[in-house]
Design a protein around this motif. Structure first.
Motif, short mmCIF file in Angstrom:
data_model
loop_
_atom_site.label_atom_id
_atom_site.label_comp_id
_atom_site.label_asym_id
_atom_site.label_seq_id
_atom_site.Cartn_x
_atom_site.Cartn_y
_atom_site.Cartn_z
N ASP A 1 0.84 -1.19 0.00
CA ASP A 1 0.00 0.00 0.00
C ASP A 1 0.88 1.24 0.00
OD1 ASP A 1 -2.25 1.62 0.05
OD2 ASP A 1 -3.09 0.74 1.88
N HIS A 2 0.26 2.35 -0.30
CA HIS A 2 0.89 3.67 -0.18
C HIS A 2 -0.13 4.56 0.51
CE1 HIS A 2 3.27 7.16 -2.27
NE2 HIS A 2 3.05 7.38 -0.98
N LEU A 3 0.22 5.05 1.69
CA LEU A 3 -0.71 5.84 2.50
C LEU A 3 -0.28 7.30 2.52
CD1 LEU A 3 -0.91 3.20 5.32
CD2 LEU A 3 -2.83 3.88 3.92
N VAL A 4 -1.25 8.18 2.36
CA VAL A 4 -1.00 9.62 2.37
C VAL A 4 -1.62 10.20 3.63
CG1 VAL A 4 -1.28 11.80 1.13
CG2 VAL A 4 -1.09 9.65 -0.15
N VAL A 5 -0.79 10.89 4.41
CA VAL A 5 -1.23 11.47 5.69
C VAL A 5 -1.41 12.98 5.50
CG1 VAL A 5 -0.68 11.82 8.13
CG2 VAL A 5 0.04 9.71 6.95
N GLY A 6 -2.61 13.44 5.81
CA GLY A 6 -2.88 14.87 5.77
C GLY A 6 -3.62 15.26 7.03
N GLY A 7 -2.91 15.79 8.01
CA GLY A 7 -3.54 16.09 9.30
C GLY A 7 -4.03 14.81 9.94
N ALA A 8 -5.29 14.78 10.34
CA ALA A 8 -5.85 13.59 10.99
C ALA A 8 -6.30 12.53 9.99
CB ALA A 8 -7.02 13.99 11.88
N GLN A 9 -6.33 12.86 8.70
CA GLN A 9 -6.82 11.94 7.68
C GLN A 9 -5.67 11.14 7.08
OE1 GLN A 9 -8.60 13.77 4.25
NE2 GLN A 9 -9.84 11.98 3.76
N VAL A 10 -5.92 9.86 6.85
CA VAL A 10 -4.94 8.98 6.20
C VAL A 10 -5.67 8.25 5.07
CG1 VAL A 10 -3.27 7.13 6.46
CG2 VAL A 10 -3.72 8.67 8.38
N VAL A 11 -5.18 8.42 3.84
CA VAL A 11 -5.84 7.84 2.67
C VAL A 11 -4.96 6.75 2.07
CG1 VAL A 11 -6.62 8.30 0.31
CG2 VAL A 11 -7.15 9.93 2.14
N SER A 12 -5.58 5.63 1.75
CA SER A 12 -4.90 4.47 1.17
C SER A 12 -5.07 4.45 -0.34
CB SER A 12 -5.46 3.19 1.78
OG SER A 12 -5.18 2.06 0.97
N LEU A 13 -3.95 4.41 -1.08
CA LEU A 13 -4.05 4.29 -2.53
C LEU A 13 -4.59 2.92 -2.92
CD1 LEU A 13 -2.06 6.80 -2.33
CD2 LEU A 13 -1.15 6.01 -4.52
N ALA A 14 -4.28 1.89 -2.16
CA ALA A 14 -4.78 0.55 -2.48
C ALA A 14 -6.31 0.52 -2.38
CB ALA A 14 -4.16 -0.48 -1.53
N GLU A 15 -6.85 1.13 -1.32
CA GLU A 15 -8.30 1.16 -1.16
C GLU A 15 -8.98 1.97 -2.24
OE1 GLU A 15 -9.12 2.52 2.77
OE2 GLU A 15 -8.41 0.67 3.73
N ARG A 16 -8.26 2.94 -2.78
CA ARG A 16 -8.81 3.77 -3.85
C ARG A 16 -8.66 3.10 -5.23
NH1 ARG A 16 -9.02 9.44 -2.88
NH2 ARG A 16 -9.88 9.76 -0.80
N GLY A 17 -8.00 1.95 -5.27
CA GLY A 17 -7.78 1.27 -6.54
C GLY A 17 -6.77 1.96 -7.42
N LEU A 18 -5.79 2.67 -6.79
CA LEU A 18 -4.82 3.46 -7.54
C LEU A 18 -3.46 2.77 -7.64
CD1 LEU A 18 -5.65 6.99 -6.04
CD2 LEU A 18 -6.42 6.00 -8.20
N MET A 19 -3.42 1.48 -7.29
CA MET A 19 -2.15 0.75 -7.43
C MET A 19 -2.44 -0.74 -7.65
SD MET A 19 -0.82 0.74 -3.46
CE MET A 19 0.44 -0.48 -3.85
#
Length: 222
Positions: free
Chosen positions: A204-222
């Motif tokens: 996975d590749h996770l992007v942290v922005g403040g309190a939010q953490v977004v997963s590229l795998a969950e978004r289908g972007l990898m």
């Protein structure tokens, strides 16, 4: 605090009902112990949480930002930093004995604690063993707020040195917006291809922005 009924004082409430019964401001008030002139400790705790975007934001902030808080002296700053480090170590210890797939929320919290308060962009890698347990967390590259230069060769070298079988990539967006960019997608592919050559899988590749953490795998972007 002394003006409150005994049952509503954070310390007495904790002893009677346990820590889970306390709100974030009450827990923080226990750490702060005293308020400011004209501001009670519970009110001050609430103001600090609002200023830093909640408990995780406060504990994830850096020493420089804490120094700017009026009334927060060296002793209280040290206590907050100690709590943060204890949280990091507790989550790290759990990830070292349990597969990361068993605790995705712990992975997010671990990365939030490490990256959410950074003022410049940091690219980090969680190297995992064949059971997908944490071997090492390593901030590998740091750049400006706009971008970070990441060298796949250096990531591959560390993976080989640690005998890693898998990896989770992570970086922060100091702007506070955790939305992955097109550049993030391209970087993920470059690193996935490079690590695949040495049989290391990028999970996975996770992007942290403040309190939010977004997963590229969950978004289908990898």
């Amino acid at each position: 605090m002394k003006d409150l009924p005994a049952a509503l004082r954070p310390r007495e409430k904790l002893l009677a009902l346990g820590p889970a019964a306390l709100a974030d401001a009450e827990l923080l008030a226990l750490l702060l112990r005293t308020g400011l002139k004209g501001t009670g400790v519970l009110e001050w705790a609430g103001e600090l949480l609002k200023r830093f975007g909640g408990l995780s934001g406060l504990l994830g902030t850096d020493v420089a930002a804490l120094r700017e808080v009026k009334g927060l002296g060296p002793a209280k700053r040290a206590e907050l930093q100690a709590v943060l480090e204890l949280a990091r170590r507790a989550v790290r210890a759990e990830l070292a004995v349990r597969p990361v797939f068993d605790s995705p929320d712990k992975v997010r919290e671990f990365l939030r604690l490490h990256l959410s308060a950074r003022q410049s962009e940091v690219f980090a890698v969680m190297f995992l063993d064949s059971g997908h347990r944490l071997l090492s967390y390593e901030p590998m590259f740091q750049g400006s707020i706009a971008q970070t230069t990441v060298y796949p060769r250096e990531v591959v070298k560390r993976a080989l040195a640690l005998n890693a079988a898998a990896a989770i990539l992570a970086h922060n967006h100091p702007s506070g917006l955790a939305e992955p960019s097109r550049a993030d997608e391209l970087l993920t592919r470059r690193l996935s291809d490079a690590l695949a050559l040495v049989d290391v899988r990028v999970l996975d590749h996770l992007v942290v922005g403040g309190a939010q953490v977004v997963s590229l795998a969950e978004r289908g972007l990898m």
